[in-house]
Design a protein around this motif. Structure first.
Motif, short mmCIF file in Angstrom:
data_model
loop_
_atom_site.label_atom_id
_atom_site.label_comp_id
_atom_site.label_asym_id
_atom_site.label_seq_id
_atom_site.Cartn_x
_atom_site.Cartn_y
_atom_site.Cartn_z
N LEU A 29 0.71 -1.32 -0.08
CA LEU A 29 0.19 0.01 -0.11
C LEU A 29 0.90 1.37 -0.05
N PHE A 30 2.15 1.28 0.42
CA PHE A 30 3.05 2.27 0.40
C PHE A 30 3.06 3.20 -0.90
N LYS A 31 2.58 4.28 -0.93
CA LYS A 31 2.40 5.19 -2.12
C LYS A 31 1.63 4.54 -3.23
N HIS A 32 0.48 3.70 -2.85
CA HIS A 32 -0.27 3.13 -3.66
C HIS A 32 -1.40 3.87 -4.07
N PRO A 33 -1.77 4.16 -5.43
CA PRO A 33 -2.76 5.15 -5.60
C PRO A 33 -4.19 5.00 -4.88
N LEU A 34 -4.41 3.59 -4.43
CA LEU A 34 -5.84 3.36 -3.76
C LEU A 34 -5.70 4.23 -2.25
N LEU A 35 -4.72 4.43 -1.83
CA LEU A 35 -4.86 5.49 -0.57
C LEU A 35 -5.48 6.70 -0.60
N GLN A 36 -5.51 7.14 -2.04
CA GLN A 36 -6.33 8.35 -2.38
C GLN A 36 -8.01 7.97 -2.03
N GLN A 37 -8.16 6.64 -2.14
CA GLN A 37 -9.73 6.28 -2.17
C GLN A 37 -9.63 5.14 -0.83
N LYS A 38 -9.05 5.59 0.32
CA LYS A 38 -8.59 4.53 1.47
C LYS A 38 -10.25 4.05 1.95
N GLU A 39 -11.36 4.91 1.66
CA GLU A 39 -12.69 4.26 2.09
C GLU A 39 -13.09 3.11 1.43
N LYS A 40 -12.44 2.86 0.34
CA LYS A 40 -12.58 1.52 -0.72
C LYS A 40 -11.89 0.39 -0.11
N LEU A 41 -10.97 0.54 0.87
CA LEU A 41 -10.08 -0.71 1.19
C LEU A 41 -10.85 -1.21 2.36
N VAL A 42 -10.96 -2.80 2.26
CA VAL A 42 -11.62 -3.64 3.35
C VAL A 42 -10.77 -4.67 3.37
N VAL A 43 -10.85 -5.44 4.69
CA VAL A 43 -10.09 -6.59 5.14
C VAL A 43 -10.56 -7.78 4.15
N TRP A 44 -9.51 -8.49 3.65
CA TRP A 44 -9.76 -9.67 2.81
C TRP A 44 -8.89 -10.77 3.48
N HIS A 45 -9.98 -11.69 4.42
CA HIS A 45 -9.04 -12.96 5.00
C HIS A 45 -10.13 -14.08 4.56
N PRO A 46 -9.72 -14.49 3.40
CA PRO A 46 -10.59 -15.75 2.88
C PRO A 46 -10.52 -16.86 3.88
N VAL A 47 -11.58 -17.81 3.91
CA VAL A 47 -11.49 -18.67 4.94
C VAL A 47 -12.06 -20.03 3.81
N THR A 48 -11.24 -20.97 3.92
CA THR A 48 -11.55 -22.19 3.02
C THR A 48 -11.17 -23.49 3.81
N ILE A 49 -10.35 -23.65 4.83
CA ILE A 49 -10.11 -24.65 5.72
C ILE A 49 -10.38 -24.48 7.00
N GLY A 50 -10.71 -25.61 7.80
CA GLY A 50 -11.00 -25.78 9.16
C GLY A 50 -9.49 -25.41 10.01
N ASN A 51 -8.62 -26.16 9.58
CA ASN A 51 -6.95 -25.84 10.14
C ASN A 51 -6.05 -26.36 8.98
N LYS A 52 -4.92 -26.03 9.43
CA LYS A 52 -3.83 -26.14 8.47
C LYS A 52 -3.49 -27.59 7.99
N VAL A 53 -4.06 -28.53 8.83
CA VAL A 53 -4.14 -29.89 8.52
C VAL A 53 -5.09 -30.23 7.49
N GLU A 54 -6.07 -29.61 7.42
CA GLU A 54 -7.22 -29.77 6.46
C GLU A 54 -6.74 -29.09 5.00
N HIS A 55 -5.70 -28.47 5.02
CA HIS A 55 -5.23 -28.03 3.88
C HIS A 55 -4.86 -28.99 2.87
#
Length: 1003
Positions: free
Chosen positions: A155-181
């Motif tokens: 994000l450092f000097k990224h143009p999106l910082l000019q629209q910082k209200e558009k950034l959200v947390v993206w933490h995908p969830v696919t597995i129950g734990n690392k063993v399930e990977h």
């Protein structure tokens, strides 16, 4: 914080089912989540329902621990992917937003259009694009960019910082734990059809894609707290609580009439009472009383539209299409359905239990199964989809899982095992040996993790949903090969949401009846009222065929097992046939209750009932539970369950109930309630054993009665118009047996059956007087183009005069002409086959030559005089065997080198009970059965040289690993035994007999 959660409905990607996702989230203290499965919304409503369900559950131990129950705020959406790459995530702000997302995906699925790289503007849904280092998209008001915690440095000097209200947390969830990977990697390898080690990293999820505490996730973004704030605002803007339903409401179409439900009630009464007079006459107090009782409950439960829509389907089939149908299932328990001609089963005549279909306490929907001929069902389906608005009608889906052990083959493939080794692991005969193999143990371990996971979506056999509001409020739609929009969930989810399906099914037995009536009209100039069932069921000739156990070609009662049962029961009436239709089911037979029924049927005075309640409720069936209604009655009157719980328990045991916990609670309730009735533990255990072994495979009495009615209709046609009936059976692709069995039956009627002939045959078998010509459709290797062209050309321009004219008019190719000549289909020329083969090369040569269909001058080819060419019956028989699958005029016994035909024929078996005999039989079919000791035994069916059926039993200790060696005649040494008047052979030795070789092959 979790805007991109995948469940196992993200097929061959996600590893967690929805209850596990919610449970894990609660354990971590998570308060909101967004379920966004890949290109589907299968689990959206289940997720919302599960969040509410787990949130309001107050277990005593939870209260003692001080844990305050709460529900996770559920939000739903869809992750859109193309070519296995994520495009964007759609998140519904409201119910309308869910519809927008579902409509968008549905449109692309139905029209088969690839998803666009840019999402359209949604009024009620947010769009989240994945963050990239070079992200330069112009974002719309409803669009955001999701950034992972490991991407924050970009994000450092990224143009999106000019629209910082558009950034959200993206933490995908696919597995129950690392063993399930690792399990995820197996799923990806199966999806991509590649080795486990060859799955590209970009095709897999990251190893950290599992749920973590919300506070831990927030810490990852502490250098950019506004991203967390944006994410929270987005979730706060979403509200799907409208899907929370404290009381389940029907989602089916509310009214049939445009004017509304009140007019539906009046219309239903008018149609029902008009039918009442047709079925029962003007003054039948018993029928009138039951009609009023049923109409009251139907109106109370708001099912008038359900009945009227079903009636409309049947009316269209009868009046517009002249289609014949069979109404079965529990709906046939209803006098209203009987009077509306939805079914032909008389519920008063059979004392059917209406509460099995519908009662005041019932919360699950009723059920109609409407069968049509196999080639007519699509017409009915098209009518339904045209009649009701787009997106308000769809096929029900199904969801297959990995429970089938065939998945072991898939696991073996991704591990790179050789085919020979995989074949050994999937061979049941090597089960014990495999158990000691480390590789096999690994396969089984993976299979255990996979077997409950969804594998693929498909289409229900015949279930159709007709919705009041657009179905896309609840699901996106697929477009399977059948060509009708289909919901993305199955019958269990449909019921949980509040949909009742209309089952539009098909079966070949109806085709037999329909075509037989048509052929009889053409060949005998006779109109048959096939619905005159009351006459059929009292006909002694029909009942005589039942008693003899020889109803070959008749729907449902022609199989070896059913023929045996009919003979054992000495069945010669409708009610016994109704019972037989149910006790033939696997659960009854395997539990020993079928044998008990037969014994008690022949000695009713010697029946000892388990208790007074069982005698009162099961006296008509001699203390044996035969129908699903019997399960309800026993649970109600013996155990004291109310009708609602009794019916739910019956339904759960038939496999139509997904909640294992709820089922176990009902079982406990059965035992507790039965104890309160004063029954002993031993008695309760025995009654439960009988219920549990029976209920999963049983029919409702009305269902069995529907089959019995259809069987009598077939019996009538077979008895009085046997030639025409067998032609109809052949033209509707037979039944239980191979095609040659029905050709044999046609010959037994006295009809002269001819090989296909280009001057007499049609696409299918035809009959004129006593002459029946096999159709072109049965010739193996003949192209459909010529199957249709030859009879059409003959009908338009008359008989073919000679081979040359036939070639010119049909434009047949050399290889196709050779097939017809070899089978004798050009015998009208008066020339033998080998001369015709010579001639066809004279016309067409070794390469196909284009011959104009019309010529200015008709030039005849020069004729050559050939030497006499030999032809033999045996050679012809082998040709017929090759091209038809059976020899027509050459008995299979005539292939044998020996003239021995056994020392006992089937018709004389009753004279040799207990004796060891030799019989020679032409193989018809077999059935494999697994014994209690996990060994195999077989039941065989044969025809003797006189054309009579007999049956064999092959026990494990007297049988090789696999006794049968395909078509042909076998020498059988065995002991003739009799069971309730049915004779069969217990095989001691068994061998296939040698045959004369094909003279052409010998040369």
């Amino acid at each position: 914080m979790f805007l991109n959660v995948h469940s196992s409905y993200s097929l061959k990607y996600g590893t967690m089912d929805i209850p596990a996702i919610v449970s894990n989230a609660r354990a971590l203290g998570i308060h909101q989540m967004v379920l966004t499965d890949i290109n589907n919304s299968t689990g959206a409503i289940e997720f919302i329902r599960e969040c509410l369900k787990q949130g309001v559950t107050k277990e005593p131990d939870e209260v003692q621990k001080g844990n305050i129950p709460y529900y996770i705020k559920p939000v739903a959406g869809i992750e859109f992917r193309k070519d296995n790459q994520p495009l964007y995530i759609g998140i519904a702000k409201s119910k309308e937003g869910m519809r927008e997302l579902n409509e968008f995906l549905s449109a692309h699925n139905i029209e088969d259009i690839p998803l666009p790289s840019d999402a359209p503007v949604f009024k009620n849904a947010f769009i989240i694009y994945p963050f990239t280092k070079i992200f330069n998209r112009v974002l719309k008001p409803n669009e955001f960019v999701g950034i992972r915690s490991n991407q924050i440095n970009y994000l450092f000097k990224h143009p999106l910082l000019q629209q910082k209200e558009k950034l959200v947390v993206w933490h995908p969830v696919t597995i129950g734990n690392k063993v399930e990977h690792r399990l995820h990697e197996y799923l990806r390898a199966i999806e991509l059809n590649t080795l486990l080690s060859m799955v590209p990293e970009e095709s897999k999820c990251a190893k950290d894609e599992c749920l973590i505490p919300e506070e831990e996730l927030k810490i990852k973004f502490e250098t950019f707290p506004f991203i967390v704030e944006n994410t929270q605002k987005l979730i706060d803007a979403c509200d799907l609580s409208i899907y929370f339903e404290p009381e389940l409401k029907s989602k089916n179409r509310y009214s049939y009439c445009k004017e509304g439900e009140e007019l539906d009630k009046l219309l239903l009464r008018r149609i029902a009472y008009k039918g009442l007079e047709y079925r029962y006459g003007k003054n039948n107090p018993v029928a009138l009383e039951r009609m009023e009782k049923e109409l009251r409950i139907i109106e109370l439960k708001n099912y008038c539209a359900y009945f009227l829509i079903t009636f409309d389907i049947v009316r269209y089939a009868i009046s517009k299409c002249k289609f014949y149908h069979v109404g079965r299932g529990s709906g046939a328990n209803s006098i209203v359905a009987y009077c509306m001609r939805i079914t032909d089963v008389d519920p008063i005549d059979l004392d059917l239990y209406f509460e099995r279909f519908l009662h005041e306490k019932r919360t699950s929907p009723p059920d109609f199964d409407i069968d049509f001929a196999w080639d007519e069902r699509k017409t009915i389906q098209e009518y339904i989809f045209k009649k009701y608005p787009k997106r308000h009608v769809a096929f029900l889906g199904t969801m297959s899982t990995y429970k089938d052990r065939a998945i072991i083959r898939e696991i073996g493939k991704v591990l790179g095992l050789p085919k020979v080794e995989i074949d050994g692991f999937t061979d049941p005969a090597r089960e014990r040996e495999n158990q000691q193999n480390a590789t096999y143990q690994k396969l089984i371990a993976v299979h255990q993790h996979l077997k409950s996971k969804p594998n693929q979506r498909s289409i229900h056999a015949g279930g159709i949903l007709i919705s009041q509001e657009p179905i896309t409020y609840y699901t996106a739609l697929d477009m399977p090969p059948k060509g009708f929009p289909t919901v993305q969930w199955d019958m269990y989810e449909a019921e949980a949401i509040g949909y009742e399906k209309f089952d539009i099914l098909s079966q070949r037995g109806i085709g037999h009846i329909r075509e037989a009536v048509q052929i009889i009209k053409q060949n005998c100039d006779c109109d048959i009222d096939i619905h005159d069932f009351k006459t059929f069921k009292n006909d002694p000739k029909l009942n005589g065929i039942l008693r003899a156990g020889q109803p070959i070609g008749c729907f449902y009662i022609e199989s070896p097992a059913m023929r045996q049962l009919l003979k054992k029961l000495k069945c010669e009436d409708y009610l016994t046939l109704v019972a037989a239709s149910s006790i033939i089911r696997p659960g009854v037979a395997s539990s020993g209750m079928m044998k008990s029924f037969i014994e008690r049927y022949h000695a009713p005075d010697q029946v000892v009932y388990l208790c007074k309640e069982m005698e009162e409720q099961l006296k008509d069936t001699y203390g044996v539970m035969v129908y699903q209604e019997d399960v309800i009655k026993v649970c109600h009157y013996f155990a004291g369950l109310d009708l609602a719980d009794a019916d739910i328990l019956r339904k759960a045991m038939s496999g139509k109930y997904r909640s294992k916990l709820a089922f176990e609670e009902l079982v406990n309730k059965f035992f507790i309630s039965a104890r309160k009735q004063g029954h002993s533990e031993k008695l309760i255990t025995e009654v439960w054993r009988q219920i549990s072994s029976f209920a999963g495979y049983s029919f409702s009495k009305a269902h069995s009665a529907s089959f019995a009615v259809e069987s009598y209709q077939s019996l009538y046609l077979k008895t009085y118009y046997p030639k025409e009936f067998m032609v109809a059976v052949l033209n509707n692709y037979g039944g239980f047996y191979s095609r040659w069995v029905y050709v044999h039956e046609l010959q037994k009627t006295g009809a002269k059956v001819h090989l296909p002939c280009v001057n007499h045959s049609d696409e299918v078998v035809n009959i004129n007087g006593n002459d029946a010509y096999l159709g072109f459709i049965g010739i193996q290797g003949l192209e459909s183009k010529f199957i249709e062209t030859i009879p059409r050309e003959r009908r338009l321009n008359g008989f073919f005069k000679d081979l040359e004219e036939f070639v010119k008019r049909t434009q047949i190719t050399l290889d196709q002409a050779i097939l017809l000549i070899r089978l004798g289909a050009l015998r009208f020329t008066g020339k033998d086959k080998k001369t015709l083969l010579w001639d066809i090369y004279n016309y067409l040569g070794h390469k196909q030559k284009k011959i104009n269909a019309t010529e200015l001058f008709n030039l005849e080819h020069k004729q050559y005089v050939l030497p006499e060419l030999e032809n033999s019956e045996l050679e012809d028989a082998y040709t017929e065997l090759e091209l038809l699958g059976y020899p027509l005029n050459f008995n299979m016994f005539d292939f044998l080198k020996t003239s021995y035909r056994g020392n006992v024929m089937a018709a004389d078996m009753h004279k040799h009970i207990g004796q060891t005999v030799k019989m020679v039989g032409n193989y018809v079919c077999e059935k494999t059965v697994h014994t209690i000791k996990s060994t195999k035994m077989w039941f065989g069916t044969f025809l003797d040289a006189n054309g009579d059926f007999f049956d064999t039993t092959h026990f494990p200790d007297t049988t090789p690993i696999y006794p049968f060696k395909g078509k042909g005649c076998y020498l059988i040494l065995g002991k003739i035994v009799e069971d309730f008047g049915f004779q069969s052979v217990e095989v001691l030795k068994f061998a296939k007999l040698d045959i004369h070789m094909n003279p052409v092959a010998v040369e």
